[in-house]
Design a protein around this motif. Structure first.
Motif, mmCIF file in Angstrom:
data_model
loop_
_atom_site.group_PDB
_atom_site.id
_atom_site.type_symbol
_atom_site.label_atom_id
_atom_site.label_comp_id
_atom_site.label_asym_id
_atom_site.label_seq_id
_atom_site.Cartn_x
_atom_site.Cartn_y
_atom_site.Cartn_z
ATOM 1 N N GLY A 141 -3.170 -4.295 14.325
ATOM 2 C CA GLY A 141 -2.005 -3.391 14.317
ATOM 3 C C GLY A 141 -1.750 -2.733 12.978
ATOM 4 O O GLY A 141 -0.709 -2.103 12.795
ATOM 5 N N PHE A 142 -2.658 -2.879 12.031
ATOM 6 C CA PHE A 142 -2.440 -2.209 10.733
ATOM 7 C C PHE A 142 -3.771 -1.936 10.045
ATOM 8 O O PHE A 142 -4.790 -2.585 10.353
ATOM 9 N N GLN A 143 -3.709 -0.965 9.155
ATOM 10 C CA GLN A 143 -4.898 -0.666 8.340
ATOM 11 C C GLN A 143 -4.531 -0.834 6.863
ATOM 12 O O GLN A 143 -4.760 -1.887 6.295
ATOM 13 N N CYS A 144 -3.865 0.176 6.259
ATOM 14 C CA CYS A 144 -3.493 -0.003 4.844
ATOM 15 C C CYS A 144 -2.322 -0.974 4.706
ATOM 16 O O CYS A 144 -2.133 -1.568 3.655
ATOM 17 N N GLY A 145 -1.521 -1.104 5.755
ATOM 18 C CA GLY A 145 -0.428 -2.075 5.755
ATOM 19 C C GLY A 145 0.896 -1.567 5.211
ATOM 20 O O GLY A 145 1.882 -2.298 5.241
ATOM 21 N N TYR A 146 0.923 -0.330 4.712
ATOM 22 C CA TYR A 146 2.169 0.126 4.067
ATOM 23 C C TYR A 146 3.333 0.212 5.059
ATOM 24 O O TYR A 146 4.457 -0.172 4.746
ATOM 25 N N CYS A 147 3.042 0.689 6.260
ATOM 26 C CA CYS A 147 4.123 0.837 7.246
ATOM 27 C C CYS A 147 4.405 -0.460 7.982
ATOM 28 O O CYS A 147 5.367 -0.560 8.738
ATOM 29 N N LEU A 178 6.611 5.648 11.564
ATOM 30 C CA LEU A 178 5.369 6.428 11.439
ATOM 31 C C LEU A 178 4.282 5.608 10.750
ATOM 32 O O LEU A 178 4.564 4.768 9.900
ATOM 33 N N CYS A 179 3.051 5.876 11.187
ATOM 34 C CA CYS A 179 1.899 5.204 10.567
ATOM 35 C C CYS A 179 0.874 6.263 10.202
ATOM 36 O O CYS A 179 0.271 6.877 11.074
ATOM 37 N N ARG A 180 0.693 6.458 8.904
ATOM 38 C CA ARG A 180 -0.237 7.530 8.501
ATOM 39 C C ARG A 180 -1.687 7.135 8.767
ATOM 40 O O ARG A 180 -2.578 7.966 8.773
ATOM 41 N N CYS A 181 -1.949 5.828 8.953
ATOM 42 C CA CYS A 181 -3.313 5.400 9.271
ATOM 43 C C CYS A 181 -3.605 5.539 10.761
ATOM 44 O O CYS A 181 -4.757 5.378 11.174
ATOM 45 N N GLY A 182 -2.580 5.742 11.556
ATOM 46 C CA GLY A 182 -2.793 5.905 13.000
ATOM 47 C C GLY A 182 -3.149 4.606 13.704
ATOM 48 O O GLY A 182 -3.989 4.593 14.608
HETATM 49 S S1 FES Z 1 -1.238 0.944 8.501
HETATM 50 FE FE1 FES Z 1 -1.366 2.438 6.939
HETATM 51 S S2 FES Z 1 0.432 3.586 7.207
HETATM 52 FE FE2 FES Z 1 0.381 2.320 8.921
#
Ligand code: FES
Ligand code: FES
Length: 197
Positions: A141-147, A178-182
């Motif tokens: 459920g996450f990529q960069c994790g910021y959101c 919002l999730c910029r990583c999609g």
């Molecule tokens: S996981 Fe990167 S902004 Fe959502």
């Protein structure tokens, strides 16, 4: 004369003209506008507040205009709650106030005494992750994790509110995050997983 010399000459003349215009405004007019500005703009005042976060009470002194987001991050060092837009548009700063999701960037810290604030740091129990945190890991459920902290706080609320009857409903009630990583597919899957428990 070169273009750049011309340009700097024009800039100089412009700024000189602005200074001259400002200097020609009567002092009484300037004082009037300063009075208007002082009246309209909120003044800085330091407030002592008692704030309960993750079941721990903190007594702090803060500017009466401080947002809950800034107090969490800067006064209490709870940096799990993220600052994305700081304007109520991305959901990165989502926390729970008395169990309801809230945008901490749009909430004044002075509004929360007497209420219980829960942040992502307060979701797990000791080393035991919250089921939604586990689901985000399992479902990608996450990529960069910021959101992610904001997504997880909203996701927990989404399940509690019962807005999990279809993928469309989940998407609608998670649309403020919002999730910029999609990573949206994994996020929806995580919510479905927890809703089915
Ligand atoms: S996981 Fe990167 S902004 Fe959502
Ligand atoms: S930081 Fe609060 S909504 Fe974006």
């Amino acid at each position: 004369m070169s273009d750049s010399t011309n340009h700097s000459r024009r800039s100089f003349l412009k700024s000189t003209a602005i200074v001259a215009i400002f200097a020609s405004i009567p002092t009484s007019v300037k004082a009037f506008y300063q009075d208007v500005k002082d009246f309209i703009l909120p003044k800085k005042s330091i407030l002592p507040i008692k704030i309960s976060v993750n079941k721990k009470v903190h007594e702090i002194k803060t500017d009466s205009r401080s947002t809950l987001l800034d107090v969490l991050r800067e006064n209490l060092n709870l940096t799990g709650t993220k600052k994305g837009c700081d304007h109520g548009q991305c959901g990165a700063c989502t926390v729970h106030i008395d169990g309801e999701r809230a945008l901490s960037c749009l909430t004044l810290a002075a509004m929360v005494p007497g209420k219980e604030v829960t942040t992502i740091e307060g979701l797990s129990t000791g080393d035991q992750l919250h089921p939604m945190q586990e689901a985000f890991i399992e479902c990608d459920g996450f990529q960069c994790g910021y959101c992610t902290p904001g997504q997880i706080m909203s996701a927990v609320a989404c399940v509690k509110e019962g807005h999990t009857n279809s993928v469309e409903e989940i998407k609608e009630f998670m649309s403020g995050n919002l999730c910029r990583c999609g990573a949206y597919n994994g996020i929806v899957e995580s919510i479905q997983k927890v809703a089915a428990l």
